[in-house]
Design an enzyme around this catalytic site. Structure first.
Site, mmCIF file in Angstrom:
data_model
loop_
_atom_site.group_PDB
_atom_site.id
_atom_site.type_symbol
_atom_site.label_atom_id
_atom_site.label_comp_id
_atom_site.label_asym_id
_atom_site.label_seq_id
_atom_site.Cartn_x
_atom_site.Cartn_y
_atom_site.Cartn_z
ATOM 1 N N LYS A 182 -7.180 3.265 -2.976
ATOM 2 C CA LYS A 182 -7.498 2.079 -2.176
ATOM 3 C C LYS A 182 -8.018 2.495 -0.806
ATOM 4 C CE LYS A 182 -4.034 -0.338 -4.848
ATOM 5 N NZ LYS A 182 -2.702 -0.958 -4.905
ATOM 6 N N GLY B 141 -5.236 -4.816 -7.660
ATOM 7 C CA GLY B 141 -4.129 -5.768 -7.740
ATOM 8 C C GLY B 141 -4.617 -7.182 -8.025
ATOM 9 N N LYS C 237 -8.441 -4.911 2.465
ATOM 10 C CA LYS C 237 -7.196 -5.679 2.598
ATOM 11 C C LYS C 237 -6.143 -4.888 3.349
ATOM 12 C CE LYS C 237 -5.004 -3.367 -0.890
ATOM 13 N NZ LYS C 237 -4.022 -3.526 -1.899
ATOM 14 N N SER D 192 4.532 -4.117 1.471
ATOM 15 C CA SER D 192 3.236 -3.627 1.948
ATOM 16 C C SER D 192 3.429 -2.604 3.064
ATOM 17 C CB SER D 192 2.384 -4.793 2.451
ATOM 18 O OG SER D 192 1.245 -4.310 3.142
ATOM 19 N N ARG D 193 3.081 -1.361 2.788
ATOM 20 C CA ARG D 193 3.265 -0.325 3.803
ATOM 21 C C ARG D 193 2.321 -0.537 4.982
ATOM 22 N NH1 ARG D 193 1.318 4.384 -0.266
ATOM 23 N NH2 ARG D 193 2.556 3.043 -1.609
ATOM 24 N N GLU E 291 -2.798 3.511 4.004
ATOM 25 C CA GLU E 291 -4.231 3.725 3.765
ATOM 26 C C GLU E 291 -5.094 3.037 4.819
ATOM 27 O OE1 GLU E 291 -5.884 5.589 1.804
ATOM 28 O OE2 GLU E 291 -4.887 5.857 -0.130
#
Length: 336
Positions: free
Chosen positions: A113, A143, A198, A262-263, A289
């Site tokens: 991603k 996703g 995103k 969500s990191r 990311e």
């Protein structure tokens, strides 16, 4: 039957993080023949002995007897028909540079991603340019779903993209089960860019969440993020068939901006609470990311000039050491 579409293919998963672990669980639950590469030999030995990962999704039981686990990447590439790359973008080039086996006659699937290399290419672009793999042998997994929920067998939706709808549908058949539904798509470019963008917007959402903004503001922010993402994708790669309201675009954006799993959102939240960029990165046990994607998008957009005030705001926080709270305050009047 097309040589790409074998009835009983061997899958090869390349990567050892949480998303790779979730994909291995899913495919092995479905009875798929499977090879799994991870570079950390101690992690290989731990999974073989204890049947769970020592670092990621540690509560997920892995049937280590149902797949071949190795730290030999060439073995996985040569012995597999369908290769799934699940390596963080920052380490992708380093890992695939170890490969000496041929990619001929294999399907290459990206679950990365982000962008790779100094030219900020997607994985599909990299394999096409560097290894001359035709786009009809390249696909994308996206996703909206988090590895943690796949590991817990909470109902999730995975989008599988290929240039040819029959290939996408073929791949869907290997991933679908009682806890995963699948969606076939032909928009490789848009899905890869949405999966990367995103994460930038999740950092923005996290900053605002950490700084104390409420739900009303967050709704407007995320709606504005979606418009910005859609504009960038459609300007850089026009496609009249693309529907960005589908799960791989809007859905993935929503879950990444809102989920406690969500990191990137968590990384942004630390910044909004006053952590420095360096301290927040040290606190993260996994790669965010969006940190790398933000720079890549900033440099890619220098060629296109798409108006991206939210992505620009995140860039100024991460790479120009601007105050997150002040940057977001200045952004308020530009949202709609």
């Amino acid at each position: 039957m097309d040589e790409r579409l074998k009835q009983d293919p061997v899958f090869g998963v390349i990567g050892g993080g949480s998303w790779a672990t979730a994909i291995v669980k899913l495919l092995s639950d479905n009875g798929t023949r499977l090879n799994w590469y991870m570079r950390d030999m101690s992690a290989v030995e731990h999974i073989e002995k204890y049947h769970h990962h020592s670092k990621y999704l540690t509560s997920v039981e892995l049937d280590a007897d149902s797949f071949t686990l190795t730290n030999n990447i060439d073995y996985v590439v040569s012995d597999s028909d369908i290769l799934i790359f699940v390596v963080p973008s920052a380490y992708f080039i380093k890992e695939v540079s170890k490969v000496t086996a041929s990619y001929d006659h294999k399907l290459l699937i990206s679950a990365v991603k982000g962008f790779v290399g100094d030219r900020h290419q997607t994985v599909a672009e990299y394999f096409h340019d560097k290894h001359k793999v035709p786009f009809d042998r390249i696909g994308v997994i996206s996703g909206p779903c988090h590895a943690e929920e796949v590991g817990m067998e909470r109902l999730s939706y995975i989008t599988l993209s290929s240039k040819h709808i029959e290939v996408a549908e073929y791949l869907c058949g290997f991933f679908k089960n009682h806890y995963v539904n699948t969606i076939a798509c032909t928009d490789i470019y848009g899905v890869e860019y949405a999966a990367a963008l995103k994460n930038v917007y999740a950092i923005a959402a996290g900053i605002c969440y950490g700084a104390g903004y409420g739900d009303n503001f967050m709704a407007v922010l995320i709606a504005s993020c979606f418009r910005e993402m859609k504009e960038f994708i459609n300007v850089t790669n026009p496609d009249s068939r693309r529907n960005t309201s589908r799960s791989a675009y809007l859905g993935d954006l929503l879950v990444t901006c809102n989920s406690p799993f969500s990191r990137n959102r968590n990384f942004g939240s630390m910044l909004g609470k006053g952590y420095s960029v360096q301290t927040a990165m040290l606190e993260m046990s996994q790669v965010a990311e969006g940190y790398y994607v933000t720079k890549a998008i900033h440099e890619i957009n220098a060629r296109y000039g798409v108006e991206m005030p939210i992505a620009d705001a995140v860039y100024s926080v991460l790479y120009e050491q601007k105050s997150p709270v002040r940057v977001m305050h200045r952004l308020e009047d530009r949202l709609m």
